[in-house]
Structure formats: C-alpha cells, structure tokens
Motif scaffolding. Structure first.
Motif, mmCIF file in Angstrom:
data_model
loop_
_atom_site.group_PDB
_atom_site.id
_atom_site.type_symbol
_atom_site.label_atom_id
_atom_site.label_comp_id
_atom_site.label_asym_id
_atom_site.label_seq_id
_atom_site.Cartn_x
_atom_site.Cartn_y
_atom_site.Cartn_z
ATOM 1 N N ILE A 25 3.415 1.979 -9.118
ATOM 2 C CA ILE A 25 2.208 1.405 -8.527
ATOM 3 C C ILE A 25 1.793 2.166 -7.274
ATOM 4 O O ILE A 25 2.617 2.422 -6.400
ATOM 5 C CB ILE A 25 2.448 -0.070 -8.201
ATOM 6 C CG1 ILE A 25 2.575 -0.809 -9.521
ATOM 7 C CG2 ILE A 25 1.304 -0.647 -7.384
ATOM 8 C CD1 ILE A 25 2.959 -2.188 -9.415
ATOM 9 N N SER A 26 0.543 2.542 -7.226
ATOM 10 C CA SER A 26 0.016 3.189 -6.034
ATOM 11 C C SER A 26 -1.061 2.298 -5.450
ATOM 12 O O SER A 26 -1.804 1.641 -6.174
ATOM 13 C CB SER A 26 -0.561 4.561 -6.366
ATOM 14 O OG SER A 26 0.490 5.388 -6.825
ATOM 15 N N LEU A 27 -1.119 2.307 -4.116
ATOM 16 C CA LEU A 27 -2.010 1.363 -3.448
ATOM 17 C C LEU A 27 -2.318 1.929 -2.078
ATOM 18 O O LEU A 27 -1.419 2.413 -1.386
ATOM 19 C CB LEU A 27 -1.259 0.028 -3.318
ATOM 20 C CG LEU A 27 -1.702 -1.009 -2.316
ATOM 21 C CD1 LEU A 27 -2.761 -1.876 -2.965
ATOM 22 C CD2 LEU A 27 -0.542 -1.901 -1.910
ATOM 23 N N ARG A 28 -3.585 1.922 -1.701
ATOM 24 C CA ARG A 28 -3.864 2.318 -0.320
ATOM 25 C C ARG A 28 -4.904 1.408 0.292
ATOM 26 O O ARG A 28 -5.791 0.896 -0.385
ATOM 27 C CB ARG A 28 -4.196 3.805 -0.226
ATOM 28 C CG ARG A 28 -5.532 4.228 -0.650
ATOM 29 C CD ARG A 28 -5.539 5.647 -1.107
ATOM 30 N NE ARG A 28 -5.622 6.509 0.072
ATOM 31 C CZ ARG A 28 -5.889 7.813 0.020
ATOM 32 N NH1 ARG A 28 -6.090 8.406 -1.100
ATOM 33 N NH2 ARG A 28 -5.978 8.540 1.085
ATOM 34 N N ILE A 29 -4.734 1.183 1.575
ATOM 35 C CA ILE A 29 -5.631 0.283 2.277
ATOM 36 C C ILE A 29 -6.217 1.028 3.463
ATOM 37 O O ILE A 29 -5.484 1.612 4.270
ATOM 38 C CB ILE A 29 -4.895 -0.971 2.769
ATOM 39 C CG1 ILE A 29 -4.201 -1.667 1.589
ATOM 40 C CG2 ILE A 29 -5.860 -1.943 3.443
ATOM 41 C CD1 ILE A 29 -3.218 -2.710 2.006
#
Lengths: 251, 262
Positions: A25-29
């Motif tokens: 899972i990749s996620l950026r905020i």
C-alpha cells in the motif's frame, strides 16, 4: 520528499503470523489535503493508521514523515474506567505542553466549551468525540489522523462533525487522514479517497471511486445496506461534491 | 509515648501516604492481582535474603523488581492471559520461598512476614522505609501526567511522545518498591488492601485524579492511626487492625450521603 508532502508511505505490507493484513500500500498526504480511507471491517484500516502513526512497524515498505512533524491523533474509542475521576479540562492538559488557555480555545473550536468541568466518563458518544478531537488539536498539528471520528454519533451529528473537520483544515492548514467505513457521508469533505481491502482496491477523487467497479463490488457484495445508501446518494452526488469529474480513473 | 510506637506510627504513615496515589493507579488500571503477585514474591525475597545472608530489605526489593520485569517481558509473548501468568508467578514464587526457607537454619517467624510486624520496626527499618518512600514519591511526581496519559489511552499517549513501555515498567517497579516496604507494616497477605481500599474510599468524593490520590493518602493515614490505636488499647495484631480500620472507613464512606466533590 517534495516540499508540500507531510507523509509518504511506500509499498507498505503487514503480516501477522501467517495472515497478510496489508499488501503493498502506498499513500501520501499533502498539506491541506483530506485523504479518506474507506473499506469494510477487517480491511486493515486501523492497522494502516497505526503504521502511519509509527505505533507499529510494517513488515516491509517504509514511511517517511516530514521532519519534526506535529501529529494530532484521534483514536477510535476511549474507554474511561468508572473508578477514574477525570474532568475534560484535565484530560486535555495531559497532551504534552498544553496550557489551560489552549484548553479553552480548542474546546470552543469544537463547540464543547460547556464540557470543560464535566467528568470524562459521563459524556455522550458525540460529546466524547468532540473532546477527543479537541485533544488532537491542542498541539496545533500539521497532520491530523482521525480514526472513525463519527463513531457512536447520530446521522445529524455526523454531518456536523464532518463540517467541523473541513473547517479545521481551512483554519489550521493541516493535512488530514480520515478513516471511515462509509463513503457517502465523507464525500463532500474529502479530496482523495482510498478504498482499502487489504490492498488498495481503487483510489482517486470521491466521484471516481464511487463509480469504480472495484468499489461497487466490494461494498455491493459485503454490505448491501451501504450499497443502498450509496445508490441513493449517487443521484445527488454532484451536489455533494460540488464539481463534475470527467477524467479517467487512476487505478 | 514509647519509641517503638513512634517508629511504628511514622513508618505506617509514610507507607500509607505513598500507597494512596500509587494505589489509585492499581485501581484505575485494574492491577490488584498484580499487587498480590508482588506480595507473594516478597516472601521469595525474604527466603533468598536469609539463604545468601544479605539485607532482607534489599533482597525483597530485588525479588519484587525482578518479578515486575519478568511480567513485562512475559506479557509481550502471546498465548497466555496476564491473569494466568500472574497466577503462575505468584504461587511459584511463594512456594519456592517456603521451600528455600526450610533449608535455612534460621528460626523464621513466618507469621510476622505474612501479617506484618509494625511494632518491631527498628531505626534502620525506618530509614529503609523513609528512603524508599521518598524515591517513589519523587519518581511519581515527575511522571504523574505521563502515567495518567498511558492509563487513559496508551496509543494516544505514545503518539504524543510518551514512552509507553518505559512508563509501564516504571509503574510496576514503583508498586514493587512500595509492596516491599509495606511488608513490615501489614504483611504479605494484606498488602494489596493497603493499595486498593484507601483509593476506593476516596473515589466517591473526588473529581480529579489528584484529589483522589490525596484523599487516598489521607484515608490510608487515618487507617494506620486507627489500627495502631486499636493495637495499643486492645492488644490486637497491628497489621490486620490497620486493614480493618481501612475497611471501616470504606463502609462509613459508602453510608454517608455523597456531598460536594473535590
């Protein structure tokens, strides 16, 4: 990591014993961005939140946070033992560096000023959620992590709470990671949706996700009721999100 | 007043004053069985001290601290509940203590360890008790808010920068220390009551953790005075009399109408 990115998680996988909880899972905020994590029970939402917060380490993958970032965390539940007397005011000052002036400021911000002398264990579900939100705000966070903030709050209260969260983003200029199990309520409040079921089923603008076959299949199959609500809201979704999206999926 | 009574009173008051706030954590975190387990291991400490001919105070503190560390380590492995682990540690350390004592030549008065022997507190005992109580009090005050934070929500505290495992270990060690010095006051079998009855008395009258802690200290001190007085006038055993006095306070508190909370 680009300048405006608060948090960047790359290829996160998590395994408990032999069971794969999260897969790649990749996620950026980014600053001022509201990212919503949705998915059925057991999809690994809370595990992913714990990894983002640094409470548990992923089996593989890495999480980068902006150096010295202040994170405000609103946990899913707070159970106060009846034997422990704590007022709301005292609870808020337990956050490191909190002063009493800040206490009344954040309580006012979440609309809970009247509760400052109330006992923590006497609060209703909605009141407790507001107090937890106030505690997350007290350190003036750059990133807010809210795990099912509307739990135990009735439908009217939920809409109000999500409005409050959008206001907070505008006022504090912070990024927000929001966990929810239903899309229709958070739709208007969110910039990006990640639909999670161990892996990322689909992600993108809320409009895209709500039309994504993977999303429909996941919620249609697992939760007929959510689908029904979703279908109802689908008719009005342009009003809720306020804009029409015509670009393709970024699956 | 006789010197021995003064020494008894002083050590009883010191221990009760510290047991109040520490006992609040035992009540809030539901650790009363943990207190019992530590108390049982104190007898193991006595046995070890007699066998190795070292200071009994030091060996009891060592045994209690060892058990606290063991427990934190064992809790991390899954498979058995804390409840079961505590049961195993409590009874095996007690049994081991009794077996070891049978090997030593000393004529040991077991009763004085099981039910306390406050009236025989010596000047050096008092010094140990005072020093331990001061150390516990200082560590407790320095970490008070952090300990409250992990009691309310461990993960929230950790995100806010509190070192949770360290705090949990500290709390267990502080309880171990107070259990070790309470042994002289009320004895192994009654130590937990000194930790939980005074906070229970205070609960109904408190609005904040701090007021509950202070009221628990006061209740504990009243019980110590009551117990020593009973022992003086009616020649009752001191340790059990203190616990009876604490229980009476609890019952009276329940019967009184609840007034303004502090």
């Amino acid at each position: 990591m680009p300048e405006n990115i608060l948090l960047n998680a790359q290829e996160i996988s998590l395994q408990f014993d032999q069971r794969l909880v999260l897969q790649n899972i990749s996620l950026r905020i980014a600053e001022r961005q509201i990212v919503t994590l949705i998915g059925p029970n057991g999809a690994g939402k809370t595990s992913l939140v714990k990894i983002v917060l640094g409470l548990i380490s992923p089996t593989s993958g890495k999480v980068e946070r902006r150096k010295g970032i202040r994170i405000g965390y609103m946990p899913q539940r707070l159970q106060v033992d009846q034997s422990m007397p704590v007022t709301v005011g005292k609870f808020l000052t337990l956050a490191t560096n909190a002063r009493s002036m800040e206490t009344s400021r954040v309580l006012e911000e979440v609309g809970a000023s009247a509760l400052i002398d109330s006992q923590l264990h006497s609060l209703s579900g909605g009141e407790l959620q507001r107090v937890l939100l106030a505690r997350a705000l007290i350190q003036d966070p750059q990133l807010l992590v809210l795990d099912e903030p509307a739990q135990g709050v009735d439908v009217n209260g939920q809409a109000e709470l999500y409005r409050l969260i959008t206001d907070i983003r505008d006022k504090h200029d912070c990024g927000i990671l929001l966990v929810s199990h239903d899309l229709h309520l958070v739709m208007s409040a969110t910039d990006e949706v990640i639909c999670l079921n161990q892996h990322v089923c689909c992600h993108g603008h809320p409009e895209q996700v709500s039309n994504d076959p993977a999303y429909l299949e996941l919620f249609g199959r697992k939760d007929a009721e959510t689908l029904a609500i979703y279908t109802h809201h689908h008719n009005h979704s342009h009003d809720l999100a306020g804009e029409i999206v015509d670009e393709g999926h970024n699956h | 007043m006789a010197d021995f009574i003064l020494r008894a009173l002083l050590s009883g008051l010191l221990v009760a004053a510290i047991a109040g706030p520490l006992g609040c954590f035992v009540v809030w975190r539901r650790m009363s069985y943990f207190g019992d387990t530590l108390a049982h291991s104190a007898l193991f400490g006595i046995a070890l001290g007699l066998l190795l001919e070292i200071s009994l105070e030091a060996s009891v503190i060592g045994a209690c601290a060892l058990l606290a560390v063991l427990l934190v380590l064992m809790e991390k492995r899954r498979g058995l509940s804390t409840d079961t682990i505590l049961g195993i540690l409590a009874h095996s350390s007690l049994a081991l203590g009794l077996v070891i004592i049978s090997f030593t030549d000393n004529q040991v008065n077991l009763m004085s360890y099981l039910f306390g022997d406050l009236l025989t507190v010596s000047a050096s005992n008092l010094l140990w008790i005072a020093a331990t109580c001061i150390v516990v009090l200082v560590l407790l005050l320095l970490n008070w808010n952090r300990l409250l934070a992990i009691t309310l929500h461990e993960e929230l505290a950790q995100v806010e920068g509190v070192h949770v495992t360290r705090m949990r270990m500290l709390l267990m060690l502080l309880i171990a220390l107070i259990v070790a010095v309470s042994m002289k006051v009320v004895g192994i079998l009654l130590i937990t009551s000194l930790l939980i009855i005074p906070p229970a008395c205070a609960r109904a009258y408190a609005r904040t953790p701090e007021s509950m802690a202070i009221m628990a200290s006061i209740a504990g001190c009243l019980a110590v005075c009551g117990g020593i007085m009973a022992s003086w006038f009616w020649d009752t055993p001191t340790g059990p009399s203190i616990v009876v006095a604490a229980s009476l306070l609890f019952v009276i508190g329940r019967l009184l109408p609840a007034g303004e909370k502090l």
